[in-house]
Design an enzyme around this catalytic site. Structure first.
Site, mmCIF file in Angstrom:
data_model
loop_
_atom_site.group_PDB
_atom_site.id
_atom_site.type_symbol
_atom_site.label_atom_id
_atom_site.label_comp_id
_atom_site.label_asym_id
_atom_site.label_seq_id
_atom_site.Cartn_x
_atom_site.Cartn_y
_atom_site.Cartn_z
ATOM 1 N N THR A 1 -38.053 -89.003 3.904
ATOM 2 C CA THR A 1 -37.184 -89.084 5.082
ATOM 3 C C THR A 1 -37.589 -88.070 6.131
ATOM 4 O O THR A 1 -38.255 -87.080 5.821
ATOM 5 C CB THR A 1 -35.704 -88.830 4.699
ATOM 6 O OG1 THR A 1 -34.860 -89.203 5.773
ATOM 7 C CG2 THR A 1 -35.448 -87.377 4.366
ATOM 8 N N ASP B 1 -33.220 -96.235 2.611
ATOM 9 C CA ASP B 1 -33.015 -96.907 3.891
ATOM 10 C C ASP B 1 -31.561 -97.352 3.921
ATOM 11 O O ASP B 1 -31.070 -97.964 2.968
ATOM 12 C CB ASP B 1 -33.957 -98.101 4.085
ATOM 13 C CG ASP B 1 -34.007 -98.486 5.557
ATOM 14 O OD1 ASP B 1 -34.453 -97.645 6.368
ATOM 15 O OD2 ASP B 1 -33.586 -99.597 5.918
ATOM 16 N N HIS C 1 -22.214 -94.745 -0.073
ATOM 17 C CA HIS C 1 -23.316 -95.647 -0.393
ATOM 18 C C HIS C 1 -24.492 -94.871 -0.998
ATOM 19 O O HIS C 1 -25.082 -95.270 -1.981
ATOM 20 C CB HIS C 1 -23.724 -96.386 0.890
ATOM 21 C CG HIS C 1 -23.875 -95.489 2.102
ATOM 22 N ND1 HIS C 1 -22.923 -94.561 2.447
ATOM 23 C CD2 HIS C 1 -24.877 -95.333 3.008
ATOM 24 C CE1 HIS C 1 -23.316 -93.893 3.520
ATOM 25 N NE2 HIS C 1 -24.502 -94.343 3.881
ATOM 26 N N ARG C 2 -24.778 -93.698 -0.392
ATOM 27 C CA ARG C 2 -25.906 -92.872 -0.853
ATOM 28 C C ARG C 2 -25.624 -92.270 -2.228
ATOM 29 O O ARG C 2 -26.490 -92.248 -3.102
ATOM 30 C CB ARG C 2 -26.163 -91.762 0.188
ATOM 31 C CG ARG C 2 -27.360 -90.864 -0.082
ATOM 32 C CD ARG C 2 -27.781 -90.131 1.184
ATOM 33 N NE ARG C 2 -28.201 -91.077 2.201
ATOM 34 C CZ ARG C 2 -27.467 -91.385 3.286
ATOM 35 N NH1 ARG C 2 -26.312 -90.776 3.521
ATOM 36 N NH2 ARG C 2 -27.892 -92.292 4.136
HETATM 37 P P1 ITT Z 1 -35.377 -91.870 7.800
HETATM 38 O O1 ITT Z 1 -35.781 -93.298 8.139
HETATM 39 O O2 ITT Z 1 -36.393 -90.866 8.183
HETATM 40 O O3 ITT Z 1 -34.890 -91.730 6.380
HETATM 41 P P2 ITT Z 1 -33.173 -92.446 9.586
HETATM 42 O O4 ITT Z 1 -31.961 -91.697 10.021
HETATM 43 O O5 ITT Z 1 -33.992 -93.115 10.679
HETATM 44 O O6 ITT Z 1 -34.091 -91.480 8.696
HETATM 45 P P3 ITT Z 1 -32.600 -95.044 8.476
HETATM 46 O O7 ITT Z 1 -33.758 -95.718 9.119
HETATM 47 O O8 ITT Z 1 -32.297 -95.349 7.034
HETATM 48 O O9 ITT Z 1 -32.736 -93.477 8.498
HETATM 49 O O10 ITT Z 1 -31.325 -95.301 9.385
HETATM 50 C C1 ITT Z 1 -30.091 -95.026 8.897
HETATM 51 C C2 ITT Z 1 -29.102 -94.865 10.029
HETATM 52 O O11 ITT Z 1 -27.856 -95.414 9.577
HETATM 53 C C3 ITT Z 1 -28.864 -93.396 10.295
HETATM 54 O O12 ITT Z 1 -29.697 -92.892 11.322
HETATM 55 C C4 ITT Z 1 -27.384 -93.391 10.688
HETATM 56 O O13 ITT Z 1 -27.247 -93.746 12.032
HETATM 57 C C5 ITT Z 1 -26.814 -94.516 9.820
HETATM 58 N N1 ITT Z 1 -26.354 -93.968 8.528
HETATM 59 C C6 ITT Z 1 -26.960 -94.056 7.305
HETATM 60 N N2 ITT Z 1 -26.265 -93.393 6.369
HETATM 61 C C7 ITT Z 1 -25.208 -92.871 6.999
HETATM 62 C C8 ITT Z 1 -24.132 -92.061 6.585
HETATM 63 O O14 ITT Z 1 -24.036 -91.615 5.331
HETATM 64 N N3 ITT Z 1 -23.225 -91.726 7.487
HETATM 65 C C9 ITT Z 1 -23.297 -92.149 8.762
HETATM 66 N N4 ITT Z 1 -24.295 -92.879 9.268
HETATM 67 C C10 ITT Z 1 -25.248 -93.246 8.384
#
Ligand code: ITT
Length: 192
Positions: A7, A66, A174-175
């Site tokens: 990430t 993701d 979810h995580r």
């Molecule tokens: P990486 O790809 O580098 O892991 P990213 O933030 O771009 O980082 P994603 O492509 O998986 O990650 O996008 C996930 C998005 O969804 C993240 O940027 C948030 O906007 C939202 N998101 C995911 N998990 C979340 C959480 O626990 N709480 C709030 N928003 C979340």
């Protein structure tokens, strides 16, 4: 034991190290140059793309997450595009609240797909966790990250995810759900 966590989002790294506390695993960031193109069609596909990129750079066991927010009345949007939905996080939240202005069905869910690869890049385990709730009418709370201030967690008495403590969020997120399945896999396979 160290596992590379694929990430560029420091909030995710912080959460997964907290969730896995006591497991004997330390998740570390990938080496410099980690910049995968997330062009998969699903959360699972994108997590595989990220895990492969981290494994290629590091030669180590790698895990990717993701994730995104899927809103029922917006046909699952922002979904895969949650990170790219608008400019800053405040702008993403404003855009979503605007799109939800006249919606009575506010049901939504966070989804997180994780892919774990071994040192040679073979897939060991793929798991998906979900957290259900609704989109609030206005932002509240300052914990967590991303869309947390506008996500009302089901069964949490009207609290947004950003109003929960770190521990409360990790228990139901979810995580947290996806990672606990990955940890169980590692433990069953004597990898810990
Ligand atoms: P990486 O790809 O580098 O892991 P990213 O933030 O771009 O980082 P994603 O492509 O998986 O990650 O996008 C996930 C998005 O969804 C993240 O940027 C948030 O906007 C939202 N998101 C995911 N998990 C979340 C959480 O626990 N709480 C709030 N928003 C979340």
């Amino acid at each position: 034991m160290e596992i590379v966590f694929a990430t560029a989002n420091p909030h995710k790294l912080e959460e997964i190290n907290e969730i896995s506390k006591g497991s004997g695993i330390k998740f570390i960031l990938p080496p410099a140059g980690f910049n995968p193109i997330e062009n998969g069609a699903t959360f699972e596909e994108n997590s595989l793309i990220k895990a492969k990129a981290a494994n290629k750079l590091s030669g180590k066991m790698s895990l990717a997450d993701d994730s995104g927010l899927c809103v029922e009345s917006l046909n699952g949007a922002p979904g895969l595009y949650s990170a790219r939905y608008a400019g800053t996080q405040a702008e993403k939240i404003s855009k979503l609240l605007e799109e939800m202005k006249d919606k009575t069905n506010r049901k939504a869910k966070f989804v997180c797909s994780m892919t774990l690869l071994d040192e040679s890049g073979n897939i060991l385990c793929v798991k998906t966790g979900e957290c259900h709730g609704e989109i609030a009418h206005k932002a509240a709370g300052c914990g967590g990250f991303g869309y947390d201030p506008i996500f009302l967690v089901e069964g949490a008495g009207g609290k947004t995810m950003a109003e929960m403590t770190e521990h409360e969020k990790n228990e139901i997120s979810h995580r947290g759900r996806a990672l606990r399945m990955i940890l169980e896999f590692l433990s069953k396979n004597n990898a810990l």
